[in-house]
Design an enzyme around this catalytic site. Structure first.
Site, PDB file in Angstrom:
ATOM      1  CG  ASP A   1      -1.776  12.648  -7.004  1.00  0.00           C
ATOM      2  OD1 ASP A   1      -0.847  12.987  -5.938  1.00  0.00           O
ATOM      3  OD2 ASP A   1      -2.611  12.774  -6.827  1.00  0.00           O
ATOM      4  CE  LYS A  40       1.414  16.718 -13.096  1.00  0.00           C
ATOM      5  NZ  LYS A  40       0.596  16.013 -11.877  1.00  0.00           N
ATOM      6  CB  ALA A  74       2.263  21.065  -7.488  1.00  0.00           C
ATOM      7  CG  HIS A  85       5.096  17.491  -9.668  1.00  0.00           C
ATOM      8  ND1 HIS A  85       4.839  18.259  -9.905  1.00  0.00           N
ATOM      9  CD2 HIS A  85       3.233  17.478  -9.086  1.00  0.00           C
ATOM     10  CE1 HIS A  85       4.184  19.294 -10.692  1.00  0.00           C
ATOM     11  NE2 HIS A  85       3.014  18.275 -10.145  1.00  0.00           N
ATOM     12  CB  THR A 109      -5.570   9.536   4.785  1.00  0.00           C
ATOM     13  OG1 THR A 109      -6.313   8.745   3.852  1.00  0.00           O
ATOM     14  CG2 THR A 109      -6.929  10.333   5.339  1.00  0.00           C
ATOM     15  NE  ARG A 116     -11.659   6.519   1.131  1.00  0.00           N
ATOM     16  CZ  ARG A 116     -11.754   6.256   0.362  1.00  0.00           C
ATOM     17  NH1 ARG A 116     -10.661   5.348  -0.435  1.00  0.00           N
ATOM     18  NH2 ARG A 116     -12.868   6.592  -0.229  1.00  0.00           N
ATOM     19  CG  LEU A 130       4.577  -0.034 -16.806  1.00  0.00           C
ATOM     20  CD1 LEU A 130       4.993   0.615 -17.362  1.00  0.00           C
ATOM     21  CD2 LEU A 130       3.335  -1.275 -17.295  1.00  0.00           C
ATOM     22  CG  ASP A 131       6.003  -0.190 -10.172  1.00  0.00           C
ATOM     23  OD1 ASP A 131       5.928   0.564 -10.275  1.00  0.00           O
ATOM     24  OD2 ASP A 131       6.725   0.354  -8.749  1.00  0.00           O
ATOM     25  CB  SER A 157       7.286   5.530 -15.461  1.00  0.00           C
ATOM     26  OG  SER A 157       8.602   4.910 -13.744  1.00  0.00           O
TER      27      SER A 157
END
Length: 417
Positions: free
Chosen positions: A13, A16, A41, A43, A294, A300, A329-330, A397
């Site tokens: 998570d 990717k 997966a 993504h 969740t 969770r 990075l936000d 990002s």
């Protein structure tokens, strides 16, 4: 022509999918190659116009016209989930996803019997559940290891008599072990699997060498190194090799060893979906994730501060990287800090793969470990992560979209277009 290998250096998570989408949006990528995992997966890719898809089996570059997907023999293929995913892609403007797909015939099949057995085992664990996704991927791998000559595989879908025999044997063995399974009769399953074979290009393992020579490929990993079947914190792991090993093995088979760059993906908050160690977990963090809620099987979605100790361990287990993609990075204004040590130690030894008793002992240790943090949030997250992990941050990002990515250093990730 350098191929790119994308691996998550956390518990999954980390973003990717959005990194793979950016790679495919900024250079002429021929094929996204999936090299582990299966339909569990998830993504997530969001486009600038708001379209969103959670990529499970299709490569996360599929929104980009012409980019193909190859499911290697290391992927557990679920044709029923694949059809549903293709249907959703069609609703968000990608009607040709199946036309751009090839699947290795040696890949294991995930079936309704694997899914039912997976869920029965997880429910039986009660309070000791492992946090499975409940989709039968691990069950398919386990069955394939126990019955390598009769486990259902993708190529069997082209021969209904063989597939019927193998599905019946699978159902009977699992029923004898677990009791009646919540799954349809074999004859009700066959049409979907044979329709899959009629619709999708099923190839042999030699096909991939041609793909790798046809153009730049992106190898898209699933889950994260901290969930690796041998290096993860047992038993809260996946039945999959989540390091670069499978991808590099496929390149070597094609005579192309050493032609790929290794990109590790991390988010500035260390997260985990479900139970197991998360040393830096902090329920007071003002965080949420719209794409990771969740759910009844994984449990969770948990948040913690950036865990440099765990990520150093992942780097060591994976054999290092050429660069890091640092995502989310936000969230830099949410009070996140960096954990550099646990109880006086700043490094964990991955040890040799295969010793699950050793990994279980490490898990027990981590479940009571206490994190040691920097005094406050870093002023410069990329620089701080570089210093903590000893690897260059080459991409950052700042939003879920490709437009929110920024090349920080190096030539590998400089956009071609």
């Amino acid at each position: 022509m350098n191929h790119v290998l994308v691996v998550d250096l956390g518990y999954g998570d980390a973003g990717k999918g959005t990194v793979v989408d950016w790679l495919c949006a900024t250079r002429p990528v021929h094929t996204v190659i999936r090299f582990n995992g299966g339909a569990q997966a998830a993504h997530n890719v969001v486009l600038r116009d708001g379209r969103h898809h959670t990529f499970a089996q299709f490569g996360a570059g599929t929104f980009r016209p012409g980019v193909r997907t190859h499911l290697s023999r290391h992927v557990v293929v679920d044709p029923l989930a694949l059809a549903a995913e293709a249907d959703h892609l069609a609703t968000v403007g990608v009607p040709d996803a199946l036309d751009r797909l090839t699947v290795d015939g040696e890949a294991l099949l995930a079936t309704p019997y694997h899914r039912a057995a997976n869920r029965a085992r997880e429910l039986a664990r009660g309070a000791d559940r492992h946090g499975s996704c409940g989709l039968g991927v691990g069950e398919a791998v386990a069955y394939g290891l126990a019955h390598p000559d009769s486990a259902p595989r993708v190529a069997d879908c082209r021969t209904p008599a063989v597939l019927r025999r193998r599905l019946a044997a699978l159902r009977d063995r699992l029923t004898a072990e677990l009791g009646p399974l919540d799954a349809p009769p074999v004859d009700d399953c066959l049409p979907a699997f044979t329709a899959f074979a009629d619709r999708v290009a099923i190839v042999d393992r030699s096909h991939l060498a041609g793909v790798l020579r046809a153009g730049t490929c992106v190898f898209e990993g699933a889950q994260g190194v901290l969930l690796d079947e041998w290096h993860g914190f047992h038993p809260y792991t996946t039945w999959s090799t989540t390091t670069f090993a499978n991808a590099e093995g496929l390149l070597a088979e094609a005579g192309l060893a050493g032609t790929a760059e290794r990109l590790g993906v991390l988010r500035i908050t260390t997260t985990r979906h479900g139970p197991g160690p998360l040393v830096t977990e902090d329920p007071t963090l003002p965080l949420a994730d719209a794409h990771n809620a969740t759910n009844p099987w994984q449990g969770r979605f948990r948040f913690g501060h950036f865990d440099a100790v765990a990520h150093r361990y992942a780097l060591d287990a994976a054999g290092g990287v050429d660069g890091l993609a640092l995502t989310h990075l936000d969230l830099a204004d949410r009070g996140l800090r960096i954990c550099r040590r646990y109880d006086g130690t700043d490094r964990l030894d991955p040890g040799p793969p295969g010793d699950l008793d050793r990994q279980a002992a490490l898990t027990t240790r981590l479940l009571t470990a206490r994190p040691g943090y920097d005094d406050g949030p870093p002023a410069d997250w990329p620089a701080a992560v570089e210093e903590a992990l000893g690897a260059p941050v080459t991409l950052t990002s700042h939003s879920p979209t490709a437009e929110g990515k920024r090349v920080r250093k190096g030539t590998l990730l400089t956009p071609f277009v």
